[in-house]
Scaffold this motif. Structure first.
Motif, PDB file in Angstrom:
ATOM      1  N   TYR A 151      15.999   8.155   2.311  1.00 53.11           N
ATOM      2  CA  TYR A 151      15.103   7.697   3.377  1.00 53.11           C
ATOM      3  C   TYR A 151      15.072   6.176   3.359  1.00 53.11           C
ATOM      4  O   TYR A 151      15.098   5.559   2.283  1.00 53.11           O
ATOM      5  N   GLU A 163      26.102   5.017   6.207  1.00 51.60           N
ATOM      6  CA  GLU A 163      25.475   6.345   6.266  1.00 51.60           C
ATOM      7  C   GLU A 163      26.457   7.434   5.861  1.00 51.60           C
ATOM      8  O   GLU A 163      26.090   8.387   5.171  1.00 51.60           O
ATOM      9  N   GLN A 164      27.726   7.295   6.243  1.00 53.09           N
ATOM     10  CA  GLN A 164      28.741   8.269   5.814  1.00 53.09           C
ATOM     11  C   GLN A 164      28.913   8.233   4.301  1.00 53.09           C
ATOM     12  O   GLN A 164      28.986   9.275   3.647  1.00 53.09           O
ATOM     13  N   ARG A 210      26.923   0.202   9.829  1.00 53.30           N
ATOM     14  CA  ARG A 210      25.854   1.105   9.430  1.00 53.30           C
ATOM     15  C   ARG A 210      26.344   2.557   9.392  1.00 53.30           C
ATOM     16  O   ARG A 210      25.990   3.312   8.521  1.00 53.30           O
ATOM     17  N   GLU A 211      27.175   2.922  10.349  1.00 46.25           N
ATOM     18  CA  GLU A 211      27.750   4.271  10.326  1.00 46.25           C
ATOM     19  C   GLU A 211      28.506   4.506   9.035  1.00 46.25           C
ATOM     20  O   GLU A 211      28.394   5.549   8.424  1.00 46.25           O
ATOM     21  N   MET A 259      26.691   7.258   2.107  1.00 45.58           N
ATOM     22  CA  MET A 259      25.487   7.822   1.476  1.00 45.58           C
ATOM     23  C   MET A 259      25.489   9.344   1.562  1.00 45.58           C
ATOM     24  O   MET A 259      25.048  10.017   0.635  1.00 45.58           O
ATOM     25  N   THR A 260      26.021   9.895   2.660  1.00 48.50           N
ATOM     26  CA  THR A 260      26.132  11.354   2.774  1.00 48.50           C
ATOM     27  C   THR A 260      27.062  11.892   1.690  1.00 48.50           C
ATOM     28  O   THR A 260      26.779  12.920   1.060  1.00 48.50           O
ATOM     29  N   LEU A 302      25.008  -1.882   1.287  1.00 49.24           N
ATOM     30  CA  LEU A 302      24.167  -2.042   2.487  1.00 49.24           C
ATOM     31  C   LEU A 302      24.158  -3.492   2.967  1.00 49.24           C
ATOM     32  O   LEU A 302      24.331  -4.398   2.178  1.00 49.24           O
ATOM     33  N   LYS A 355      18.231   9.125   6.493  1.00 57.13           N
ATOM     34  CA  LYS A 355      19.510   8.584   6.965  1.00 57.13           C
ATOM     35  C   LYS A 355      20.703   9.374   6.466  1.00 57.13           C
ATOM     36  O   LYS A 355      21.796   9.288   7.069  1.00 57.13           O
ATOM     37  N   ALA A 356      20.556  10.095   5.367  1.00 55.16           N
ATOM     38  CA  ALA A 356      21.669  10.883   4.825  1.00 55.16           C
ATOM     39  C   ALA A 356      21.075  11.949   3.921  1.00 55.16           C
ATOM     40  O   ALA A 356      20.051  11.714   3.273  1.00 55.16           O
ATOM     41  N   THR A 403      12.100  14.411   8.903  1.00 56.08           N
ATOM     42  CA  THR A 403      13.054  13.305   8.996  1.00 56.08           C
ATOM     43  C   THR A 403      12.338  11.962   9.175  1.00 56.08           C
ATOM     44  O   THR A 403      12.947  10.917   8.986  1.00 56.08           O
TER      45      THR A 403
END
Ligand code: SME
Length: 137
Positions: free
Chosen positions: A31, A8-9, A4-5, A11-12, A137, A43-44, A53
């Motif tokens: 979101y 999220e990275q 998941r990290e 997606m950032t 995902l 999330k990002a 948030t």
């Protein structure tokens, strides 16, 4: 948790790429829904940090898309009654639901400081972006 990290990275990085390369994309975020709580969680993102948030289903443009499963293009945020303001500079917004295995699990949200900037081209492009994100995902 590591998977998941990583998502999220990634997606950032997608948010940063979109925000820096498209002039009228001033804030870009993803979101994701907590179905049990009926809330959306940021999330990002790229752009100014937001206080919003966590957004309940039904609230604001984002919360409405969580329930409608449909794209929401807002040419003029001042004309919206069910709207959550994040910045006084924002004039327009686009929210596109993100589907995984046919289910609306989240969304990409973009704010613009330009009036009425979003076209059907943005909708098709962001639908494609969401398909790419769903695949990791
Ligand atoms: N304006 C959104 C809230 C999220 S901020 O744009 C980052 C809304 O009305 O749902």
């Amino acid at each position: 948790a590591n998977d998941r990290e990583t998502a999220e990275q990634r997606m950032t990085e997608v948010c940063e790429l979109l925000q820096t390369s498209i002039g009228y994309y001033d804030w870009v975020g993803f979101y994701f829904a907590n179905e049990a709580e009926r809330t959306l969680h940021l999330k990002a993102f790229a752009g100014e940090p937001t206080d919003h948030t966590v957004i309940p289903f039904g609230k604001g443009i984002c919360g409405q898309v969580a329930e409608s499963n449909k794209n929401f293009v807002v040419a003029d945020v001042k004309a919206q009654t069910n709207y959550i303001a994040c910045s006084i500079y924002v004039k327009a917004e686009i929210v596109i639901p993100l589907f995984k295995d046919g289910k609306n699990i989240g969304q990409i949200d973009i704010d613009s400081h330009t009036a009425d900037p979003f076209s059907e081209e943005d909708e098709r492009f962001l639908e494609w972006v969401n398909e790419q994100v769903a695949a990791i995902l």
